[in-house]
Design a protein around this motif. Structure first.
Motif, PDB file in Angstrom:
ATOM      1  N   THR A   9       7.852  17.834  10.700  1.00  0.00           N
ATOM      2  CA  THR A   9       6.742  17.396   9.834  1.00  0.00           C
ATOM      3  C   THR A   9       5.524  17.026  10.667  1.00  0.00           C
ATOM      4  O   THR A   9       4.393  17.325  10.281  1.00  0.00           O
ATOM      5  CB  THR A   9       7.138  16.210   8.938  1.00  0.00           C
ATOM      6  N   MET A  10       5.742  16.405  11.814  1.00  0.00           N
ATOM      7  CA  MET A  10       4.613  16.035  12.671  1.00  0.00           C
ATOM      8  C   MET A  10       3.906  17.284  13.208  1.00  0.00           C
ATOM      9  O   MET A  10       2.674  17.351  13.231  1.00  0.00           O
ATOM     10  CB  MET A  10       5.077  15.146  13.830  1.00  0.00           C
ATOM     11  N   ILE A  11       4.692  18.276  13.621  1.00  0.00           N
ATOM     12  CA  ILE A  11       4.100  19.520  14.131  1.00  0.00           C
ATOM     13  C   ILE A  11       3.364  20.249  13.011  1.00  0.00           C
ATOM     14  O   ILE A  11       2.234  20.711  13.196  1.00  0.00           O
ATOM     15  CB  ILE A  11       5.182  20.423  14.753  1.00  0.00           C
ATOM     16  N   LEU A  12       3.987  20.340  11.837  1.00  0.00           N
ATOM     17  CA  LEU A  12       3.352  21.042  10.715  1.00  0.00           C
ATOM     18  C   LEU A  12       2.063  20.355  10.293  1.00  0.00           C
ATOM     19  O   LEU A  12       1.029  21.007  10.135  1.00  0.00           O
ATOM     20  CB  LEU A  12       4.320  21.135   9.527  1.00  0.00           C
TER      21      LEU A  12
ATOM     22  N   ILE B 173      11.866  25.210  11.396  1.00  0.00           N
ATOM     23  CA  ILE B 173      12.674  24.060  11.812  1.00  0.00           C
ATOM     24  C   ILE B 173      13.003  23.175  10.609  1.00  0.00           C
ATOM     25  O   ILE B 173      14.124  22.684  10.468  1.00  0.00           O
ATOM     26  CB  ILE B 173      11.934  23.247  12.893  1.00  0.00           C
ATOM     27  N   LEU B 174      12.034  22.977   9.739  1.00  0.00           N
ATOM     28  CA  LEU B 174      12.210  22.061   8.604  1.00  0.00           C
ATOM     29  C   LEU B 174      13.242  22.544   7.589  1.00  0.00           C
ATOM     30  O   LEU B 174      14.070  21.761   7.127  1.00  0.00           O
ATOM     31  CB  LEU B 174      10.876  21.840   7.890  1.00  0.00           C
TER      32      LEU B 174
ATOM     33  N   GLY C  43      -2.334  18.294   5.407  1.00  0.00           N
ATOM     34  CA  GLY C  43      -1.963  17.786   6.730  1.00  0.00           C
ATOM     35  C   GLY C  43      -1.705  16.289   6.714  1.00  0.00           C
ATOM     36  O   GLY C  43      -0.708  15.811   7.269  1.00  0.00           O
ATOM     37  N   ILE C  44      -2.577  15.548   6.049  1.00  0.00           N
ATOM     38  CA  ILE C  44      -2.422  14.095   5.964  1.00  0.00           C
ATOM     39  C   ILE C  44      -1.157  13.735   5.183  1.00  0.00           C
ATOM     40  O   ILE C  44      -0.397  12.849   5.587  1.00  0.00           O
ATOM     41  CB  ILE C  44      -3.670  13.448   5.324  1.00  0.00           C
TER      42      ILE C  44
ATOM     43  N   SER D 295       2.085  11.816   6.659  1.00  0.00           N
ATOM     44  CA  SER D 295       2.511  10.597   5.970  1.00  0.00           C
ATOM     45  C   SER D 295       3.966  10.689   5.538  1.00  0.00           C
ATOM     46  O   SER D 295       4.725   9.723   5.675  1.00  0.00           O
ATOM     47  CB  SER D 295       1.625  10.334   4.745  1.00  0.00           C
ATOM     48  N   ALA D 296       4.371  11.848   5.033  1.00  0.00           N
ATOM     49  CA  ALA D 296       5.769  12.041   4.624  1.00  0.00           C
ATOM     50  C   ALA D 296       6.701  11.910   5.823  1.00  0.00           C
ATOM     51  O   ALA D 296       7.779  11.324   5.726  1.00  0.00           O
ATOM     52  CB  ALA D 296       5.943  13.404   3.959  1.00  0.00           C
TER      53      ALA D 296
END
Length: 131
Positions: free
Chosen positions: A27-30, A59-60, A115-116, A120-121
């Motif tokens: 999630t951070m990379i995406l 990956i997710l 992106g935000i 956040s998720a």
């Protein structure tokens, strides 16, 4: 990229990287890759960034399925996976509608908001699962 990630890269991830860690980092990379799409003025940079979007999706997907499978008891896994797929489909159906409204405000809003929200998720996921 997604096929390569799921077929090759995921297979060779170290065993120390749990599905929860993989989902958090995915999630951070995406989210970061989506935010990075706002910056470039040249298409070369976009071609450099897009593989990160695809790889993080690769990956997710299997790792989030593994987490869902692990959280559901054996008798309700089919139902849980069905609910998960319904929610995923709803998200895919609503995204263009919401993006259409956001793009009328600014060309960058759909990607910025996505992106935000993804970052956040990931932070909420990390807090909930104490990764």
């Amino acid at each position: 990229w997604i096929d390569l990630t799921q077929g090759l890269f995921i297979r060779y991830l170290p065993k120390s990287i749990t599905p929860k860690k993989a989902v958090f980092f995915g999630t951070m990379i995406l989210g970061s890759a989506l935010l990075a799409l706002i910056v470039p003025n040249d298409s070369f940079y976009i071609y450099f960034i897009l593989p990160f979007v695809a790889i993080s999706n690769g990956i997710l997907s299997p790792n989030s399925q593994a987490i869902i499978s692990g959280l559901a008891d054996e008798s309700s896994q089919g139902e849980i996976f069905g609910i998960n797929q319904s929610i995923t489909s709803l998200g895919m159906a609503l995204a263009p509608l919401i993006s259409g409204v956001l793009i009328s405000m600014s060309l960058y809003f759909p990607i910025l908001i996505a992106g935000i929200m993804i970052i956040s998720a990931g932070i909420i996921f990390q807090t909930k699962f104490k990764i």
